[in-house]
Design a protein around this motif. Sequence first.
Motif, PDB file in Angstrom:
ATOM      1  N   ARG A   8       0.846  -1.180   0.000  1.00  0.00           N
ATOM      2  CA  ARG A   8       0.000   0.000   0.000  1.00  0.00           C
ATOM      3  C   ARG A   8       0.887   1.238   0.000  1.00  0.00           C
ATOM      4  NH1 ARG A   8      -4.844   1.784   4.207  1.00  0.00           N
ATOM      5  NH2 ARG A   8      -5.608   3.497   2.904  1.00  0.00           N
ATOM      6  N   PRO A   9       0.661   2.191  -0.888  1.00  0.00           N
ATOM      7  CA  PRO A   9       1.531   3.369  -0.987  1.00  0.00           C
ATOM      8  C   PRO A   9       1.480   4.217   0.284  1.00  0.00           C
ATOM      9  CG  PRO A   9      -0.428   3.651  -2.349  1.00  0.00           C
ATOM     10  CD  PRO A   9      -0.425   2.231  -1.888  1.00  0.00           C
TER      11      PRO A   9
ATOM     12  N   LYS B 117      -5.703  11.206  -0.158  1.00  0.00           N
ATOM     13  CA  LYS B 117      -5.179  10.398  -1.261  1.00  0.00           C
ATOM     14  C   LYS B 117      -5.213   8.904  -0.981  1.00  0.00           C
ATOM     15  CE  LYS B 117      -2.037  14.109  -2.752  1.00  0.00           C
ATOM     16  NZ  LYS B 117      -2.671  14.331  -4.059  1.00  0.00           N
ATOM     17  N   ASP B 118      -5.844   8.506   0.125  1.00  0.00           N
ATOM     18  CA  ASP B 118      -5.944   7.092   0.518  1.00  0.00           C
ATOM     19  C   ASP B 118      -4.555   6.462   0.651  1.00  0.00           C
ATOM     20  OD1 ASP B 118      -7.277   4.778   1.301  1.00  0.00           O
ATOM     21  OD2 ASP B 118      -7.369   4.004  -0.756  1.00  0.00           O
ATOM     22  N   LEU B 119      -3.684   7.118   1.401  1.00  0.00           N
ATOM     23  CA  LEU B 119      -2.334   6.628   1.664  1.00  0.00           C
ATOM     24  C   LEU B 119      -2.157   6.379   3.155  1.00  0.00           C
ATOM     25  CD1 LEU B 119      -0.355   9.301  -0.425  1.00  0.00           C
ATOM     26  CD2 LEU B 119      -1.070   7.024  -1.200  1.00  0.00           C
ATOM     27  N   GLU B 120      -1.351   5.384   3.513  1.00  0.00           N
ATOM     28  CA  GLU B 120      -0.987   5.198   4.911  1.00  0.00           C
ATOM     29  C   GLU B 120       0.130   6.180   5.261  1.00  0.00           C
ATOM     30  OE1 GLU B 120      -0.115   1.363   6.373  1.00  0.00           O
ATOM     31  OE2 GLU B 120      -2.014   0.475   5.740  1.00  0.00           O
ATOM     32  N   THR B 121       0.144   6.626   6.513  1.00  0.00           N
ATOM     33  CA  THR B 121       1.175   7.562   6.943  1.00  0.00           C
ATOM     34  C   THR B 121       2.366   6.815   7.531  1.00  0.00           C
ATOM     35  OG1 THR B 121       0.098   7.784   9.102  1.00  0.00           O
ATOM     36  CG2 THR B 121      -0.454   9.415   7.395  1.00  0.00           C
TER      37      THR B 121
ATOM     38  N   ASN C  25       2.787   3.960  10.537  1.00  0.00           N
ATOM     39  CA  ASN C  25       3.976   3.123  10.350  1.00  0.00           C
ATOM     40  C   ASN C  25       5.216   3.912  10.763  1.00  0.00           C
ATOM     41  OD1 ASN C  25       2.828   0.715   8.618  1.00  0.00           O
ATOM     42  ND2 ASN C  25       2.032   2.581   7.670  1.00  0.00           N
ATOM     43  N   LEU C  26       6.046   3.301  11.595  1.00  0.00           N
ATOM     44  CA  LEU C  26       7.277   3.936  12.041  1.00  0.00           C
ATOM     45  C   LEU C  26       8.454   3.042  11.670  1.00  0.00           C
ATOM     46  CD1 LEU C  26       8.743   6.175  13.636  1.00  0.00           C
ATOM     47  CD2 LEU C  26       8.356   4.807  15.714  1.00  0.00           C
TER      48      LEU C  26
ATOM     49  N   ARG D 252      15.765   6.174  -4.668  1.00  0.00           N
ATOM     50  CA  ARG D 252      15.382   5.069  -5.568  1.00  0.00           C
ATOM     51  C   ARG D 252      15.239   3.747  -4.815  1.00  0.00           C
ATOM     52  NH1 ARG D 252      15.774   6.184 -11.017  1.00  0.00           N
ATOM     53  NH2 ARG D 252      16.797   8.157 -11.568  1.00  0.00           N
ATOM     54  N   GLN D 253      16.244   3.389  -4.021  1.00  0.00           N
ATOM     55  CA  GLN D 253      16.278   2.067  -3.405  1.00  0.00           C
ATOM     56  C   GLN D 253      15.366   1.939  -2.187  1.00  0.00           C
ATOM     57  OE1 GLN D 253      20.364   0.820  -2.617  1.00  0.00           O
ATOM     58  NE2 GLN D 253      21.074   1.790  -4.509  1.00  0.00           N
ATOM     59  N   ILE D 254      15.328   2.987  -1.363  1.00  0.00           N
ATOM     60  CA  ILE D 254      14.580   2.896  -0.112  1.00  0.00           C
ATOM     61  C   ILE D 254      13.171   3.474  -0.252  1.00  0.00           C
ATOM     62  CG2 ILE D 254      14.552   3.467   2.338  1.00  0.00           C
ATOM     63  CD1 ILE D 254      16.867   1.616   1.425  1.00  0.00           C
ATOM     64  N   LEU D 255      13.082   4.739  -0.611  1.00  0.00           N
ATOM     65  CA  LEU D 255      11.773   5.389  -0.625  1.00  0.00           C
ATOM     66  C   LEU D 255      10.845   4.799  -1.672  1.00  0.00           C
ATOM     67  CD1 LEU D 255      12.683   9.166  -0.083  1.00  0.00           C
ATOM     68  CD2 LEU D 255      12.142   7.407   1.606  1.00  0.00           C
ATOM     69  N   VAL D 256      11.344   4.557  -2.870  1.00  0.00           N
ATOM     70  CA  VAL D 256      10.477   4.100  -3.968  1.00  0.00           C
ATOM     71  C   VAL D 256      10.389   2.580  -4.030  1.00  0.00           C
ATOM     72  CG1 VAL D 256      10.129   4.117  -6.469  1.00  0.00           C
ATOM     73  CG2 VAL D 256      10.881   6.209  -5.288  1.00  0.00           C
ATOM     74  N   ASP D 257      11.551   1.894  -4.140  1.00  0.00           N
ATOM     75  CA  ASP D 257      11.521   0.441  -4.341  1.00  0.00           C
ATOM     76  C   ASP D 257      11.069  -0.320  -3.094  1.00  0.00           C
ATOM     77  OD1 ASP D 257      12.412   0.890  -6.908  1.00  0.00           O
ATOM     78  OD2 ASP D 257      14.499   0.322  -6.508  1.00  0.00           O
TER      79      ASP D 257
END
Length: 306
Positions: free
Chosen positions: A14-15, A44-48, A87-88, A107-112
């Motif tokens: 989930r984004p 935006k229906d996103l988890e924090t 989420n922490l 790229r590696q952590i935030l997105v992937d």
Amino acid sequence: MNVYKNFGDYTSHRPLALSLGMFDGVHIGHKSIIDELTKTGQEKDLETAILTFWPHPRFVFNPDEDLKLLNTLDEKTVLMEKYGIQNLFLKEFDAGFRNLTGEEFVRQILVDALHVKYLIIGYDHSFGKNKSGNFELLQKLSGELGFEVEQMEAINIHENNISSTKIRKALLTGNIKEANEMLGYSYSVSGTVVHGKKIGRTIGYPTANIETDSIKLLPKKGAYIVEVFVQGKQYKGMLSVGTNPTVNGEKLTVEVYILDFEGDIYGRDITVKFRDFLHDEIKFEGMDKLIERLDEDKRLTEVFPF
């Protein structure tokens, strides 16, 4: 709230709406970021999520620095959950992580790994090796990698930007009300009640000696009006941070006299919330002068508006 110490433990796809940083103190500037995350997550229906680091990176880069923190890990976690974070992520600042460039981190952590779709950062935040990551980099990558980014403006009190550093300075100069105003809550210290010299009980002011976390910042030496939380109840208290110079003490101690309280609380957990500064640490000429000052401190504590 879900707490993760390894990115690999996070299996949800989930984004996320996420912010990153130390968040030491979780002060009202941090709270404004969290509020914006929550608002955007709902829209935006996103988890924090918050991504923070433990231990503090300054312990890694400056191991000889005697850095004290506004929050223990437990305190920070409680505040994050209280403010509604879902989420922490508690990332160890290890060699592999600190060698990531800003772009590699995005790229590696935030997105992937974390599927971030909305990212919010503080007005002066940088990240990645050699501080190569900043708001400009995030703006550049956001279109390509499919996330939105927002930079929060500084929160001001009395025309001064709020920061964890300024809160530490306020506490170390005894400006408790100023520190609490920037935090948005009363600064607290928790610990276990341990045995002391038991001098207080001989003069009518028995104190609870609190063993605190070694990384926790203590306000400047002196006497304070505090709220005391012990055994599920709340009391007024007068607290001393210092070495007890009147009786030639040497070790720094945190001792609290709890008003209208009787009982054996050795080994119990206790929390004190600092409400006001009474006076600097004083070496009195004798016990009679000490008792006179304690009597006056007690009077001031009794009439203090809690």
